[in-house]
Write a protein that holds these residues in place. Sequence first.
Motif, short mmCIF file in Angstrom:
data_model
loop_
_atom_site.label_atom_id
_atom_site.label_comp_id
_atom_site.label_asym_id
_atom_site.label_seq_id
_atom_site.Cartn_x
_atom_site.Cartn_y
_atom_site.Cartn_z
N HIS A 45 -7.02 7.13 -4.51
CA HIS A 45 -6.79 6.20 -5.38
C HIS A 45 -8.23 5.85 -6.40
N ASP A 53 1.10 -1.21 0.20
CA ASP A 53 0.05 0.47 0.06
C ASP A 53 0.83 1.09 0.32
N ARG A 110 -8.05 -0.52 -4.60
CA ARG A 110 -7.08 -0.37 -3.75
C ARG A 110 -5.89 -0.64 -3.79
N ARG A 111 -4.41 0.48 -3.53
CA ARG A 111 -3.51 1.06 -3.95
C ARG A 111 -2.78 -1.03 -4.59
N THR A 112 -3.13 -1.71 -2.96
CA THR A 112 -2.51 -3.17 -3.01
C THR A 112 -2.29 -3.70 -4.65
#
Length: 406
Positions: free
Chosen positions: A46, A41, A102-104
Motif C-alpha cells: 500500500h 482490507d 492502509r487499504r481499509t
Amino acid sequence: MTNGYDVIVVGARCAGSPTAMLLARRGQRVLLVDRATFPSDTPTAHFLIPPGVARLQRWGLLDRVRATNCPPIRTWHLDVGPFTLSGSPPPVDGVAESYAPRRTVLDKLLVDAAAAAGAEVREGFAVDDLLWEDGRVTGVRGRTAGGAVVAEAARWVVGADGLRSLVARRVEAPVTAEKPAVCCAYYGYWSGVPVRDSELYARDRRIVIAFPTNDGLTCIFIEWPVEEFAAFRADVEGNFRRTIDLAPALAERVGRGRREERIVGSGDLPNVFRRPYGPGWALVGDAGFHKDPYLAQGISDAFRDADLLADALDAGLAGRQRPEEALAVYEAARDAAATANFELNHQLARLEPPPPEMQQLFGALRGNQSETDRFFGALLGTLPVPAFFAPDNLARILGAAPAGPS
C-alpha cells in the motif's frame, strides 16, 4: 435489464474507483461494482509514491489522505550493508512525499470519491459473467449480496478486478509481455516500532522494508527468492523474524514492539502486460499490468492508468475520437510509461548481489547528496529511469567520486 450505462467498472479499489470517478466527473453514466464492501482490507502492498500522491493532489483527494493520520514519508534510507544511503527524491508536480495508507482507509476514500462524482456504486455485488452481442461485450451479469441475479448493460465494461481478473479471463486478453516471477513477499504490522520514514535493508537474497502507516503502526515487508517459497511458508513467523534479524538495528526495535496482525503474503507475483482493450472492454490496474511489488509502484501506476483510460473512454464516448484509436493511444501511453520501470523492478527483484557497476555507483553516491536524491527519484518515479541510468550520466557520477576505496 436497464437501459444501460456508458461504462460499468468491475472492481472498486485503486484502479477502478479512480476510473469511475474521472469518467463520472466528465458526465458519463458509470456503474461501479465490487464483490467487497468498504472499508475492507486486501492482501497487497500500500505505498503511494510521489507520482501517485501528485495525482491525488490533482484530483482534490490528497488532503483527505493526509487527514487519516497516515504519516508522510519524505526520506528513504537504503542500508546496503557497509553503509546507508539516505535521500529524498526530487519533487514531481511539487510533490516529493510518499504515503502508505492502509487499504481499509485508501480504498474507502476512493470509493466515496467515485460516488461523490456521480458514479453509482454497488458494494457486495459479485460479477459472474459478461454479456455479449455479435462478438462485443455489452454488459455484466452478477449477484447482489442478497443473492438476486442482475444483468446490466453498458457501452463499455472495464475490468479493474485485479491480477486474477474475471473480465480479462472472459475476454481472453492476450499477454503482450511477460517475465517470470522471481520473489515471494510477506508483510505484517507492528505497534511500538518507530522508524525513520522508510527504511530498506538489502541483504543476501533478501530485502526488508519498514515504513509507517495509519494508527501508529509500522508495516514490515520482506521478499525472498520465489524458489524458496515452500521453505518460507513452512515456518512463516520464524522465517520472517530471522529475516528481520539480518538488520540488527531494526530487529532490536521489533523485539520491543508487538505484532498486531497476522503475517500475510504470496508467492504468486507474476510480471505481465496484457492487451488492455478490445470490443466493448478495457482493463486497468493489475488486471492489465502486474509486476513484483519490489519498487512499490503498483498503486501509483494504477492511478496513472486510470487517468489514461478515462481520457480514452471519454474521447470515444463523446465522439472526439474513434474508440479503438483512443484505446490504442491508452495502451501505447501505458506501455511507454511503464516499460523502463518494469525492467528495472524485475532486475532488482531478482535479489541478486549487485554487480560491480552497481557497487561502484553506491560507493560514488555515498557523500554525494544531490545524486543520491536523484537515485531515489529514479526508483520512486520522479525521474526517468533511462535518464538516470544512462551510461554518460553514470560515468559523470563515478567521475565526480573521490579517489580511493569506497
